[in-house]
Design a protein around this motif. Structure first.
Motif, PDB file in Angstrom:
ATOM      1  N   ARG A 111      49.120  44.986  32.192  1.00  0.00           N
ATOM      2  CA  ARG A 111      50.372  44.596  32.858  1.00  0.00           C
ATOM      3  C   ARG A 111      50.273  44.770  34.367  1.00  0.00           C
ATOM      4  NH1 ARG A 111      54.248  47.998  34.574  1.00  0.00           N
ATOM      5  NH2 ARG A 111      53.406  49.700  33.297  1.00  0.00           N
ATOM      6  N   LEU A 112      49.717  45.900  34.795  1.00  0.00           N
ATOM      7  CA  LEU A 112      49.626  46.175  36.221  1.00  0.00           C
ATOM      8  C   LEU A 112      48.631  45.247  36.911  1.00  0.00           C
ATOM      9  CD1 LEU A 112      49.742  50.074  36.139  1.00  0.00           C
ATOM     10  CD2 LEU A 112      51.615  48.473  36.607  1.00  0.00           C
ATOM     11  N   ARG A 113      47.533  44.950  36.234  1.00  0.00           N
ATOM     12  CA  ARG A 113      46.556  44.033  36.838  1.00  0.00           C
ATOM     13  C   ARG A 113      47.140  42.622  36.977  1.00  0.00           C
ATOM     14  NH1 ARG A 113      41.924  45.808  38.232  1.00  0.00           N
ATOM     15  NH2 ARG A 113      40.904  47.597  37.249  1.00  0.00           N
ATOM     16  N   LYS A 114      47.942  42.219  36.019  1.00  0.00           N
ATOM     17  CA  LYS A 114      48.612  40.917  36.126  1.00  0.00           C
ATOM     18  C   LYS A 114      49.555  40.904  37.320  1.00  0.00           C
ATOM     19  CE  LYS A 114      50.117  36.824  34.678  1.00  0.00           C
ATOM     20  NZ  LYS A 114      51.199  36.563  35.642  1.00  0.00           N
ATOM     21  N   ALA A 115      50.272  41.992  37.540  1.00  0.00           N
ATOM     22  CA  ALA A 115      51.183  42.072  38.678  1.00  0.00           C
ATOM     23  C   ALA A 115      50.418  41.960  39.993  1.00  0.00           C
ATOM     24  CB  ALA A 115      51.970  43.378  38.622  1.00  0.00           C
ATOM     25  N   GLY A 159      48.457  38.579  44.816  1.00  0.00           N
ATOM     26  CA  GLY A 159      47.450  37.836  45.550  1.00  0.00           C
ATOM     27  C   GLY A 159      47.743  36.346  45.582  1.00  0.00           C
ATOM     28  N   ARG A 160      48.203  35.800  44.451  1.00  0.00           N
ATOM     29  CA  ARG A 160      48.543  34.380  44.395  1.00  0.00           C
ATOM     30  C   ARG A 160      49.762  34.072  45.258  1.00  0.00           C
ATOM     31  NH1 ARG A 160      48.733  32.715  38.190  1.00  0.00           N
ATOM     32  NH2 ARG A 160      48.603  30.601  39.032  1.00  0.00           N
ATOM     33  N   ASP A 161      50.711  34.993  45.333  1.00  0.00           N
ATOM     34  CA  ASP A 161      51.862  34.807  46.219  1.00  0.00           C
ATOM     35  C   ASP A 161      51.404  34.677  47.668  1.00  0.00           C
ATOM     36  OD1 ASP A 161      53.835  34.780  44.301  1.00  0.00           O
ATOM     37  OD2 ASP A 161      54.456  36.866  44.595  1.00  0.00           O
ATOM     38  N   CYS A 162      50.427  35.483  48.068  1.00  0.00           N
ATOM     39  CA  CYS A 162      49.920  35.405  49.439  1.00  0.00           C
ATOM     40  C   CYS A 162      49.274  34.054  49.703  1.00  0.00           C
ATOM     41  CB  CYS A 162      48.920  36.531  49.695  1.00  0.00           C
ATOM     42  SG  CYS A 162      49.660  38.184  49.747  1.00  0.00           S
ATOM     43  N   ARG A 163      48.503  33.550  48.743  1.00  0.00           N
ATOM     44  CA  ARG A 163      47.880  32.240  48.924  1.00  0.00           C
ATOM     45  C   ARG A 163      48.938  31.138  49.038  1.00  0.00           C
ATOM     46  NH1 ARG A 163      44.146  33.882  44.811  1.00  0.00           N
ATOM     47  NH2 ARG A 163      44.883  32.305  43.332  1.00  0.00           N
ATOM     48  N   ARG A 217      40.655  36.497  45.899  1.00  0.00           N
ATOM     49  CA  ARG A 217      39.863  36.105  44.732  1.00  0.00           C
ATOM     50  C   ARG A 217      38.822  37.163  44.368  1.00  0.00           C
ATOM     51  NH1 ARG A 217      41.576  31.249  47.064  1.00  0.00           N
ATOM     52  NH2 ARG A 217      42.278  29.727  45.519  1.00  0.00           N
ATOM     53  N   HIS A 218      38.990  38.359  44.875  1.00  0.00           N
ATOM     54  CA  HIS A 218      38.139  39.476  44.468  1.00  0.00           C
ATOM     55  C   HIS A 218      38.352  39.739  42.970  1.00  0.00           C
ATOM     56  CE1 HIS A 218      36.796  43.667  44.036  1.00  0.00           C
ATOM     57  NE2 HIS A 218      36.044  43.440  45.096  1.00  0.00           N
ATOM     58  N   PRO A 219      37.319  40.232  42.258  1.00  0.00           N
ATOM     59  CA  PRO A 219      37.486  40.501  40.824  1.00  0.00           C
ATOM     60  C   PRO A 219      38.673  41.386  40.478  1.00  0.00           C
ATOM     61  CG  PRO A 219      35.170  40.582  41.388  1.00  0.00           C
ATOM     62  CD  PRO A 219      35.922  40.399  42.685  1.00  0.00           C
ATOM     63  N   HIS A 220      39.055  42.304  41.367  1.00  0.00           N
ATOM     64  CA  HIS A 220      40.227  43.143  41.078  1.00  0.00           C
ATOM     65  C   HIS A 220      41.505  42.319  40.963  1.00  0.00           C
ATOM     66  CE1 HIS A 220      38.341  46.979  41.156  1.00  0.00           C
ATOM     67  NE2 HIS A 220      38.052  46.984  42.429  1.00  0.00           N
ATOM     68  N   LEU A 221      41.513  41.111  41.550  1.00  0.00           N
ATOM     69  CA  LEU A 221      42.715  40.280  41.567  1.00  0.00           C
ATOM     70  C   LEU A 221      42.516  38.980  40.803  1.00  0.00           C
ATOM     71  CD1 LEU A 221      43.603  40.704  45.369  1.00  0.00           C
ATOM     72  CD2 LEU A 221      44.397  42.088  43.434  1.00  0.00           C
ATOM     73  N   ASN A 222      41.545  38.945  39.894  1.00  0.00           N
ATOM     74  CA  ASN A 222      41.236  37.737  39.146  1.00  0.00           C
ATOM     75  C   ASN A 222      42.423  37.340  38.274  1.00  0.00           C
ATOM     76  OD1 ASN A 222      40.280  36.028  36.911  1.00  0.00           O
ATOM     77  ND2 ASN A 222      38.258  36.358  37.815  1.00  0.00           N
ATOM     78  N   ALA A 223      43.041  36.209  38.614  1.00  0.00           N
ATOM     79  CA  ALA A 223      44.301  35.834  37.967  1.00  0.00           C
ATOM     80  C   ALA A 223      44.114  35.376  36.527  1.00  0.00           C
ATOM     81  CB  ALA A 223      44.981  34.731  38.784  1.00  0.00           C
ATOM     82  N   TYR A 224      43.072  34.568  36.259  1.00  0.00           N
ATOM     83  CA  TYR A 224      42.948  34.064  34.891  1.00  0.00           C
ATOM     84  C   TYR A 224      42.504  35.152  33.927  1.00  0.00           C
ATOM     85  CZ  TYR A 224      37.845  33.399  35.623  1.00  0.00           C
ATOM     86  OH  TYR A 224      36.513  33.567  35.882  1.00  0.00           O
ATOM     87  N   LEU A 225      41.682  36.106  34.395  1.00  0.00           N
ATOM     88  CA  LEU A 225      41.318  37.209  33.512  1.00  0.00           C
ATOM     89  C   LEU A 225      42.487  38.169  33.315  1.00  0.00           C
ATOM     90  CD1 LEU A 225      37.658  38.098  34.568  1.00  0.00           C
ATOM     91  CD2 LEU A 225      38.453  36.774  32.595  1.00  0.00           C
ATOM     92  N   ALA A 226      43.326  38.291  34.331  1.00  0.00           N
ATOM     93  CA  ALA A 226      44.509  39.145  34.183  1.00  0.00           C
ATOM     94  C   ALA A 226      45.422  38.606  33.092  1.00  0.00           C
ATOM     95  CB  ALA A 226      45.251  39.243  35.508  1.00  0.00           C
TER      96      ALA A 226
END
Length: 345
Positions: free
Chosen positions: A278-282, A287-291, A324-333
């Protein structure tokens, strides 16, 4: 004692220099050192929690996202060193810059004097300026960390990217380097709180970059610039421009709010592995909001925002790469959260 204004002013003044040289500017690094930003996760009285780290890195990222990123890498590396190694001499200089890589890019062979390490670790931010490196190594098949003075390693300048260029995330190389046994430790599973802290060190500079871009766009609205090919005399006269500004501002603010909310949960000390998806998805959403915000800002600025002399295009590239760092990977989240929900974790 951390002083924001002094360090931020220096970072802003030397941000272009960092990008041109593919490494942080010496003046910026010295400002961070003098003002305590490399001491955020040195064990002792100055040890900062996740929210503090996120806030500090965001403030720096508003001026120079790349240099803020290097400060975040230092916080991560010192956290890993604290968890893995003992001995006060590791942190003899509390303001020393550390770097590191969690990729097991090397192999170690045990001997009577310690472990001899050979390997390559790409994308090590700040490696040309750090004094210590925490590196992932396979020792007798076991994933371990080693703590190595960067003076014992060589740097291959391989970091040639569109954004976050000033991080100097080049490749570290070890060729039969002897590491004392006390500087070799098996990798233990990370606590969820630590994992969230590591993500803060990535997201903080990205949110700061989005805020820096918003500063540039707000300056545009305060100027006499008008939308081209219109009868408007100023940007603010256009309802559409005001709408876009409101959307971009909201997205940047939401990204920061989300980041700080996760940081506070991490600092609360009650997280379990079930909370991680849940937290990683948030964080990925932040990150996507910033883009998305940067796209709106560039729409407002028009093609001149992409001129190499315009700070907006640098913030745009830094956000595009850093988010797009792995910590913020949206599709894996999304994937991991969906798996957790189906499994009832």
């Amino acid at each position: 004692m951390i002083e924001h204004s002094n360090a931020v002013a220096v970072l802003r003044a030397h941000a272009a220099k960092a990008e041109d040289n593919d490494r942080p500017a010496p003046e910026a690094l010295e400002a961070l050192r003098e003002n305590g930003f490399f001491d955020l996760r040195t064990p002792g009285d100055t040890w900062a929690d996740a929210e503090t780290v996120a806030r500090q890195l965001t403030s720096l990222g508003r001026a120079c996202p790349s240099t803020s990123w290097v400060a975040g890498t230092c916080a991560t590396a010192k956290t890993l060193a604290t968890r893995a190694f003992t001995g006060g001499e590791v942190f003899g200089d509390p303001d020393a810059l550390f770097c590191g890589s969690g990729i097991p890019g090397g192999r170690g062979e045990r001997g009577p004097e310690g472990v001899r390490v050979t390997g390559r670790w790409p994308n090590v931010s700040g490696c040309e300026d750090a004094v210590q490196a925490v590196l992932g190594v396979l020792v007798d098949g076991a994933f371990s960390f080693v703590l190595v003075p960067t003076a014992d390693l060589t740097v291959e300048r391989t970091w040639h990217v569109a954004g976050m260029r000033g991080t100097g995330s080049h490749t570290l190389v070890a060729d039969d380097v002897l590491v004392p046994a006390g500087r070799v430790a098996p990798v233990e599973p990370f606590a969820v709180a630590d994992a969230m802290l590591f993500a803060m060190t990535v997201l903080g500079p990205v949110v700061g970059a989005a805020q820096g871009a918003l500063d540039a766009v707000n300056a545009l609205f305060a100027s006499d610039r008008k939308p081209f090919m219109t009868a408007y005399t100023r940007m603010g006269e256009s309802p559409g421009a005001r709408h876009w500004l409101a959307e971009a501002t909201y997205l940047v603010q939401r990204a920061e709010t989300t980041m700080l909310s996760v940081a506070r949960e991490a600092d609360g000390g009650a997280l379990s592995p079930a909370d991680a998806p849940r937290l990683r998805k948030a964080l990925a959403d932040a990150g996507r909001d910033c883009r998305a915000a940067l796209d709106l800002m560039l729409d407002l600025h028009g093609s001149s925002g992409f001129h190499t002399s315009n700070v907006l295009q640098r913030f745009w590239r830094d956000v595009a790469v850093g988010s797009r760092h792995p910590h913020l990977n949206a599709y894996l989240a999304v994937e991991n959260l969906g798996t957790a929900l189906v499994q009832g974790v």
